[in-house]
Design a protein around this motif. Structure first.
Motif, PDB file in Angstrom:
ATOM      1  N   ARG A 113       4.813   1.139  -6.655  1.00  0.00           N
ATOM      2  CA  ARG A 113       5.010   0.592  -5.320  1.00  0.00           C
ATOM      3  C   ARG A 113       5.821   1.554  -4.451  1.00  0.00           C
ATOM      4  O   ARG A 113       5.488   1.784  -3.282  1.00  0.00           O
ATOM      5  CB  ARG A 113       5.712  -0.762  -5.410  1.00  0.00           C
ATOM      6  CG  ARG A 113       5.860  -1.458  -4.074  1.00  0.00           C
ATOM      7  CD  ARG A 113       6.555  -2.797  -4.231  1.00  0.00           C
ATOM      8  NE  ARG A 113       7.928  -2.630  -4.696  1.00  0.00           N
ATOM      9  CZ  ARG A 113       8.814  -3.627  -4.771  1.00  0.00           C
ATOM     10  NH1 ARG A 113       8.448  -4.844  -4.428  1.00  0.00           N
ATOM     11  NH2 ARG A 113      10.033  -3.410  -5.205  1.00  0.00           N
ATOM     12  N   MET A 114       6.886   2.128  -5.007  1.00  0.00           N
ATOM     13  CA  MET A 114       7.685   3.076  -4.248  1.00  0.00           C
ATOM     14  C   MET A 114       6.881   4.333  -3.906  1.00  0.00           C
ATOM     15  O   MET A 114       7.007   4.893  -2.810  1.00  0.00           O
ATOM     16  CB  MET A 114       8.941   3.438  -5.052  1.00  0.00           C
ATOM     17  CG  MET A 114       9.860   4.424  -4.346  1.00  0.00           C
ATOM     18  SD  MET A 114      10.416   3.852  -2.723  1.00  0.00           S
ATOM     19  CE  MET A 114      11.400   2.415  -3.213  1.00  0.00           C
ATOM     20  N   ARG A 115       6.046   4.750  -4.846  1.00  0.00           N
ATOM     21  CA  ARG A 115       5.239   5.940  -4.581  1.00  0.00           C
ATOM     22  C   ARG A 115       4.252   5.684  -3.444  1.00  0.00           C
ATOM     23  O   ARG A 115       4.078   6.542  -2.558  1.00  0.00           O
ATOM     24  CB  ARG A 115       4.493   6.326  -5.857  1.00  0.00           C
ATOM     25  CG  ARG A 115       3.662   7.588  -5.746  1.00  0.00           C
ATOM     26  CD  ARG A 115       3.073   7.926  -7.091  1.00  0.00           C
ATOM     27  NE  ARG A 115       2.295   6.811  -7.624  1.00  0.00           N
ATOM     28  CZ  ARG A 115       1.872   6.735  -8.885  1.00  0.00           C
ATOM     29  NH1 ARG A 115       2.176   7.690  -9.743  1.00  0.00           N
ATOM     30  NH2 ARG A 115       1.169   5.697  -9.290  1.00  0.00           N
ATOM     31  N   ARG A 116       3.619   4.526  -3.449  1.00  0.00           N
ATOM     32  CA  ARG A 116       2.703   4.194  -2.356  1.00  0.00           C
ATOM     33  C   ARG A 116       3.443   4.132  -1.020  1.00  0.00           C
ATOM     34  O   ARG A 116       2.932   4.581   0.014  1.00  0.00           O
ATOM     35  CB  ARG A 116       2.004   2.860  -2.633  1.00  0.00           C
ATOM     36  CG  ARG A 116       0.953   2.930  -3.723  1.00  0.00           C
ATOM     37  CD  ARG A 116       0.095   1.681  -3.710  1.00  0.00           C
ATOM     38  NE  ARG A 116       0.891   0.480  -3.944  1.00  0.00           N
ATOM     39  CZ  ARG A 116       1.114  -0.046  -5.143  1.00  0.00           C
ATOM     40  NH1 ARG A 116       0.614   0.540  -6.229  1.00  0.00           N
ATOM     41  NH2 ARG A 116       1.830  -1.137  -5.275  1.00  0.00           N
ATOM     42  N   LEU A 117       4.650   3.577  -1.049  1.00  0.00           N
ATOM     43  CA  LEU A 117       5.431   3.488   0.182  1.00  0.00           C
ATOM     44  C   LEU A 117       5.787   4.872   0.711  1.00  0.00           C
ATOM     45  O   LEU A 117       5.682   5.146   1.920  1.00  0.00           O
ATOM     46  CB  LEU A 117       6.702   2.673  -0.079  1.00  0.00           C
ATOM     47  CG  LEU A 117       7.670   2.515   1.098  1.00  0.00           C
ATOM     48  CD1 LEU A 117       6.999   1.775   2.245  1.00  0.00           C
ATOM     49  CD2 LEU A 117       8.934   1.780   0.655  1.00  0.00           C
ATOM     50  N   LEU A 118       6.195   5.771  -0.188  1.00  0.00           N
ATOM     51  CA  LEU A 118       6.564   7.115   0.242  1.00  0.00           C
ATOM     52  C   LEU A 118       5.359   7.892   0.755  1.00  0.00           C
ATOM     53  O   LEU A 118       5.463   8.631   1.745  1.00  0.00           O
ATOM     54  CB  LEU A 118       7.223   7.862  -0.921  1.00  0.00           C
ATOM     55  CG  LEU A 118       8.587   7.329  -1.383  1.00  0.00           C
ATOM     56  CD1 LEU A 118       9.097   8.119  -2.567  1.00  0.00           C
ATOM     57  CD2 LEU A 118       9.595   7.370  -0.241  1.00  0.00           C
ATOM     58  N   ALA A 120       2.653   6.596   2.094  1.00  0.00           N
ATOM     59  CA  ALA A 120       2.282   6.041   3.397  1.00  0.00           C
ATOM     60  C   ALA A 120       3.229   6.515   4.489  1.00  0.00           C
ATOM     61  O   ALA A 120       2.802   6.913   5.579  1.00  0.00           O
ATOM     62  CB  ALA A 120       2.277   4.514   3.322  1.00  0.00           C
ATOM     63  N   ALA A 121       4.537   6.507   4.203  1.00  0.00           N
ATOM     64  CA  ALA A 121       5.500   6.974   5.199  1.00  0.00           C
ATOM     65  C   ALA A 121       5.310   8.453   5.501  1.00  0.00           C
ATOM     66  O   ALA A 121       5.396   8.886   6.664  1.00  0.00           O
ATOM     67  CB  ALA A 121       6.927   6.711   4.712  1.00  0.00           C
ATOM     68  N   GLY A 122       5.050   9.248   4.466  1.00  0.00           N
ATOM     69  CA  GLY A 122       4.839  10.673   4.690  1.00  0.00           C
ATOM     70  C   GLY A 122       3.590  10.952   5.514  1.00  0.00           C
ATOM     71  O   GLY A 122       3.611  11.808   6.416  1.00  0.00           O
ATOM     72  N   MET A 123       2.504  10.228   5.237  1.00  0.00           N
ATOM     73  CA  MET A 123       1.285  10.444   6.008  1.00  0.00           C
ATOM     74  C   MET A 123       1.452   9.991   7.458  1.00  0.00           C
ATOM     75  O   MET A 123       0.939  10.623   8.390  1.00  0.00           O
ATOM     76  CB  MET A 123       0.128   9.702   5.343  1.00  0.00           C
ATOM     77  CG  MET A 123      -0.185  10.190   3.931  1.00  0.00           C
ATOM     78  SD  MET A 123      -0.551  11.966   3.842  1.00  0.00           S
ATOM     79  CE  MET A 123      -2.103  12.034   4.708  1.00  0.00           C
ATOM     80  N   VAL A 124       2.172   8.887   7.672  1.00  0.00           N
ATOM     81  CA  VAL A 124       2.421   8.438   9.048  1.00  0.00           C
ATOM     82  C   VAL A 124       3.267   9.466   9.794  1.00  0.00           C
ATOM     83  O   VAL A 124       3.003   9.805  10.956  1.00  0.00           O
ATOM     84  CB  VAL A 124       3.098   7.056   9.039  1.00  0.00           C
ATOM     85  CG1 VAL A 124       3.588   6.687  10.432  1.00  0.00           C
ATOM     86  CG2 VAL A 124       2.126   5.996   8.542  1.00  0.00           C
ATOM     87  N   ALA A 125       4.320   9.989   9.122  1.00  0.00           N
ATOM     88  CA  ALA A 125       5.157  11.002   9.756  1.00  0.00           C
ATOM     89  C   ALA A 125       4.353  12.262  10.072  1.00  0.00           C
ATOM     90  O   ALA A 125       4.520  12.874  11.140  1.00  0.00           O
ATOM     91  CB  ALA A 125       6.336  11.345   8.845  1.00  0.00           C
ATOM     92  N   LEU A 126       3.436  12.643   9.147  1.00  0.00           N
ATOM     93  CA  LEU A 126       2.611  13.825   9.396  1.00  0.00           C
ATOM     94  C   LEU A 126       1.673  13.604  10.578  1.00  0.00           C
ATOM     95  O   LEU A 126       1.516  14.489  11.443  1.00  0.00           O
ATOM     96  CB  LEU A 126       1.821  14.161   8.135  1.00  0.00           C
ATOM     97  CG  LEU A 126       0.890  15.378   8.211  1.00  0.00           C
ATOM     98  CD1 LEU A 126       1.693  16.635   8.538  1.00  0.00           C
ATOM     99  CD2 LEU A 126       0.133  15.549   6.901  1.00  0.00           C
ATOM    100  N   ALA A 127       1.062  12.416  10.644  1.00  0.00           N
ATOM    101  CA  ALA A 127       0.158  12.134  11.757  1.00  0.00           C
ATOM    102  C   ALA A 127       0.905  12.119  13.086  1.00  0.00           C
ATOM    103  O   ALA A 127       0.413  12.664  14.092  1.00  0.00           O
ATOM    104  CB  ALA A 127      -0.539  10.797  11.516  1.00  0.00           C
ATOM    105  N   LEU A 128       2.098  11.519  13.106  1.00  0.00           N
ATOM    106  CA  LEU A 128       2.875  11.491  14.354  1.00  0.00           C
ATOM    107  C   LEU A 128       3.341  12.898  14.749  1.00  0.00           C
ATOM    108  O   LEU A 128       3.363  13.237  15.941  1.00  0.00           O
ATOM    109  CB  LEU A 128       4.081  10.564  14.191  1.00  0.00           C
ATOM    110  CG  LEU A 128       3.763   9.069  14.044  1.00  0.00           C
ATOM    111  CD1 LEU A 128       5.038   8.283  13.794  1.00  0.00           C
ATOM    112  CD2 LEU A 128       3.039   8.550  15.275  1.00  0.00           C
TER     113      LEU A 128
END
Length: 331
Positions: A113-118, A120-128
């Protein structure tokens, strides 16, 4: 005018006769009895023969004896209040959650679960970050073209198609790393750095000192602001594979206690005896307490303080003996 005739003086015989007549008159009268003094008011007496004040004092003394007998009984102190039960419930729940958290399956689920969260957060930060740099790339690619001209419009598409290509590479590496199959391809690494280098260069070039138009001054803050998005993208692309590789190497069967060799905390009882308490000694203390109760040296339900003073033992041992005796009485 008449002249008053003087009254003759009584003779001794007249005085004697007068006294004799007075004595006869007094003797003929009945004797007068003096009234007795009034009696003091009687105190109110109840039907049982006691006054209200005596009965009230007797009830107060009886109540004091009952309170003195009951105040040595620690049974009310052993009952759990609503607050204690709430705390015990919370502590029990925390212990169960901690025990569940040591389960390898639960630890693996938490890590996933933590890995999926990280990710997702990393991909969102990269897209932004890439979206942030889109304006800078468009300014570089338009090269002063008029607004809404074909060159100006197509310049907005330069950053998106580079970003999509970069996200394909990064997303593939991230997904396979979560499956335990990280891609260690130098070609993909070079492709990532190529896209990121182009993004950084196109964002920074118009704001470098030698590229500033005439009449304008170089501004370091504008340069940093425009390269912020590409820098964040570089950081995410570099850090995400390393983080995912660390998750892949996790061993969910190992616990903190096994890793650090921790042992349970020990407690030394606050006792006056030079000998430390052992696990079997509370049984002997219970027997000694029963003997003191039978001898009348302790009450039937002694408190922990009385047991501690009588046996000169630790307070924890005294509480254990008190609880054991109370459990026997309630059984």
């Amino acid at each position: 005018m008449s002249i008053a005739t003087p009254t003759p003086e009584p003779s001794p015989d007249d005085i004697t006769r007068g006294l004799a007549e007075l004595e006869r008159h007094l003797a003929a009268q009945p004797p007068t009895v003096a009234a007795p003094p009034p009696a003091p008011p009687a105190s109110p007496v109840q039907a049982g023969g006691e006054s209200k004040r005596v009965a009230r004092l007797r009830a107060e003394v009886a109540e004091a004896h009952q309170l003195a007998t009951l105040q040595d009984d620690d049974a009310p102190l052993l009952l759990d209040t609503a607050k204690v039960r709430k705390r015990r419930k919370a502590a029990h729940e925390a212990a169960r959650l901690h025990e569940l958290g040591q389960n390898p399956a639960m630890r693996a689920w938490q890590a996933a679960r933590m890995r999926r969260l990280l990710v997702a957060a990393g991909m969102v930060a990269l897209a932004l970050a890439l979206a942030w740099s889109t304006a800078g790339v468009q300014h570089f690619a338009a090269d002063g073209a008029p607004a809404w001209s074909p060159s100006w419009v197509f310049a907005w598409l330069v950053e998106p198609f580079m970003s999509l290509a970069l996200l394909v590479v990064v997303g593939a590496r991230a997904y396979l790393a979560t499956r335990g199959q990280p891609i260690e391809s130098p070609t993909l690494v070079r492709i990532e750095w190529l896209f990121l280098g182009l993004t950084v260069g196109m964002n920074a070039w118009p704001y470098l000192p030698w590229s500033v138009p005439e009449g304008e001054t170089f501004s370091l803050s504008r340069l940093v602001l425009h390269v912020l998005g590409p820098v964040v993208a570089v950081a995410v692309v570099t850090a995400l594979p390393i983080i995912l590789a660390a998750f892949t190497d996790l061993d969910h069967t190992r616990t903190q206690k096994a890793d650090q060799g921790l042992t349970g905390l020990t407690y030394s009882a606050n006792t006056h005896d030079p000998v430390r308490r052992t696990g079997a000694e509370p049984t002997a203390l219970i027997e000694r307490t029963r003997t003191l109760i039978a001898a009348g040296q302790l009450p039937a339900t002694p408190s922990a303080n009385k047991i501690q003073r009588a046996l000169r033992c630790g307070m924890d041992d005294a509480r254990a003996v008190r609880d054991a005796l109370l459990a026997e009485r309630l059984a």
